[in-house]
Design an enzyme around this catalytic site. Structure first.
Site, short mmCIF file in Angstrom:
data_model
loop_
_atom_site.label_atom_id
_atom_site.label_comp_id
_atom_site.label_asym_id
_atom_site.label_seq_id
_atom_site.Cartn_x
_atom_site.Cartn_y
_atom_site.Cartn_z
N HIS A 24 0.83 -1.20 0.00
CA HIS A 24 0.00 0.00 0.00
C HIS A 24 0.87 1.25 0.00
O HIS A 24 0.61 2.20 -0.76
CB HIS A 24 -0.93 -0.01 1.22
CG HIS A 24 -1.94 -1.10 1.20
ND1 HIS A 24 -3.23 -0.92 0.73
CD2 HIS A 24 -1.87 -2.40 1.58
CE1 HIS A 24 -3.89 -2.06 0.82
NE2 HIS A 24 -3.09 -2.97 1.33
N ARG A 156 5.94 2.98 -10.04
CA ARG A 156 7.06 3.91 -10.21
C ARG A 156 7.39 4.11 -11.69
O ARG A 156 7.27 3.18 -12.48
CB ARG A 156 8.27 3.37 -9.45
CG ARG A 156 8.14 3.50 -7.94
CD ARG A 156 9.05 2.53 -7.20
NE ARG A 156 8.53 1.17 -7.24
CZ ARG A 156 9.05 0.15 -6.57
NH1 ARG A 156 10.12 0.35 -5.83
NH2 ARG A 156 8.51 -1.05 -6.64
N GLU A 261 3.65 -4.84 -11.92
CA GLU A 261 4.98 -4.35 -12.28
C GLU A 261 5.63 -5.29 -13.28
O GLU A 261 6.23 -4.86 -14.27
CB GLU A 261 5.86 -4.23 -11.04
CG GLU A 261 5.43 -3.16 -10.05
CD GLU A 261 6.30 -3.15 -8.79
OE1 GLU A 261 6.21 -2.17 -8.04
OE2 GLU A 261 7.04 -4.12 -8.56
#
Length: 352
Positions: A24, A156, A261
């Site tokens: 999270h 990211r 990811e």
């Protein structure tokens, strides 16, 4: 400076814990970085111990305030007791908590995983596969912005940046010579050590990278095992995760945000379901041909060796292409843009 020129003040309310893990906070850090890049002022409010489990939070440079409960937390003193928005990423929060938060912020945003709670929010992001607006009918106020599906996953920016190079490498030379084991920073139940033992026995010549948090229960034993093995690498508190994931030919991981990811980079996955909220995503990835799936940790000993021994280069190539179609890695940009747009609008009234 005029009020219009002041940066938006956005408080992130998220926790990490031994059972909860650090996912999270990691996805909130990705979103916070995207918001900061757009001029916002960001602070986190977290339960005690969260920074110890997720050192990236301390390194981020964002202020980290104390949270005593879902809706009881501190704000940075310079904010004067008010924020422009609160981003909530908690399993423990309720609609009542979110309504209380409106006393200090006119805009409430929520990151959710399953459409089984009612929210008082202006924006909701849910990265679930096949998620539809109808899933949140009567669960959010009228007019709330819904950002749904894997392409809304806040990751990211390195993952999107490395996507093309990673996909090109897999297309050029599919094969299995490097395995990544990444079960989350908290390594629930010491599962990483179990996986590594099975993988090393099944594929004794393969290079294995293991990513762990600094408090992972598997860490001491794995560090000792890696001392005299040049093909066995332990990576602690990784700061360049996208590069580590990109290097893998196959990754063994859980079914949370880290699974997406891997999809961005086209890395084939062997997904182990650690919690019920991970099961829908794991099944969707398996159905799409992007992953192989193990339903429970208890099935590891029987299922993992056979899966590892029988995966083939053509299968890896097919899984890579399927994974890449599921997520493009730009979810943080999309949510940040939408949240800042909501701050500029009047708040959505709560349901009656």
């Amino acid at each position: 400076m005029s009020a219009a020129a002041l940066p938006a003040r956005i408080l992130v309310r998220a926790d990490a814990g031994p059972e909860l893990g650090g996912g999270h906070i990691m996805r909130c850090l990705a979103l916070a970085a995207s918001l900061k890049a757009r001029g916002a002022s960001i602070a986190f409010a977290c339960a005690p111990g969260s920074s110890d489990l997720v050192p990236a939070l301390s390194r981020s440079g964002f202020a980290v305030m104390t949270a005593r409960s879902a809706a009881d937390f501190d704000l940075p003193p310079a904010w004067g007791g008010q924020a422009d928005a609160i981003l909530v990423d908690l399993y423990t929060s309720t609609r009542a908590d979110e309504s209380r938060m409106r006393q200090i912020a006119p805009v409430i945003a929520v990151l959710e995983d399953l459409p089984d709670r009612v929210h008082d929010c202006d924006l909701l992001g849910d990265q679930g596969f096949d998620r539809q607006p109808a899933d949140y009918a009567d669960r959010v106020p009228p007019g709330a912005t819904l950002l749904l599906g894997p392409d809304m996953t806040p990751l990211r920016p390195d993952f999107a940046r490395l996507r093309s190079a990673s996909l090109a490498r897999r297309l050029a030379s599919p094969g299995l010579s490097r395995l990544l084991v990444s079960m989350g920073m908290t390594d629930v139940g010491g599962i990483s050590a179990q996986i590594v033992a099975l993988a090393r026995k099944s594929l004794p010549d393969i290079t294995i990278d293991v990513i762990l948090g600094p408090l992972a229960p598997s860490l001491p034993g794995l560090l000792q095992a890696a001392e005299n093995d040049p093909k066995f690498h332990i990576l602690v508190d990784v700061d360049r995760m996208a590069e580590c994931v990109m290097a893998a030919d196959l990754a063994i991981g859980a079914g949370g945000g880290s699974a997406l990811e891997r999809c961005v980079l086209g890395v084939p996955s062997l997904v182990i379901v650690l919690a019920e909220n991970q099961r829908p995503a794991a099944r969707a990835m398996a159905a799409a041909g992007a992953a192989l799936m193990i339903e429970t940790p208890q099935a590891l000993a029987d299922a993992l060796p056979a899966l590892l021994r029988h995966v083939s280069p053509p299968q890896l190539a097919q899984m890579s292409a399927s994974a890449a179609r599921l997520c493009d890695g730009r979810g943080a940009e999309r949510i940040a843009t939408a949240l800042l747009a909501r701050i500029a609008r009047p708040p959505t009234p709560a349901n009656a």
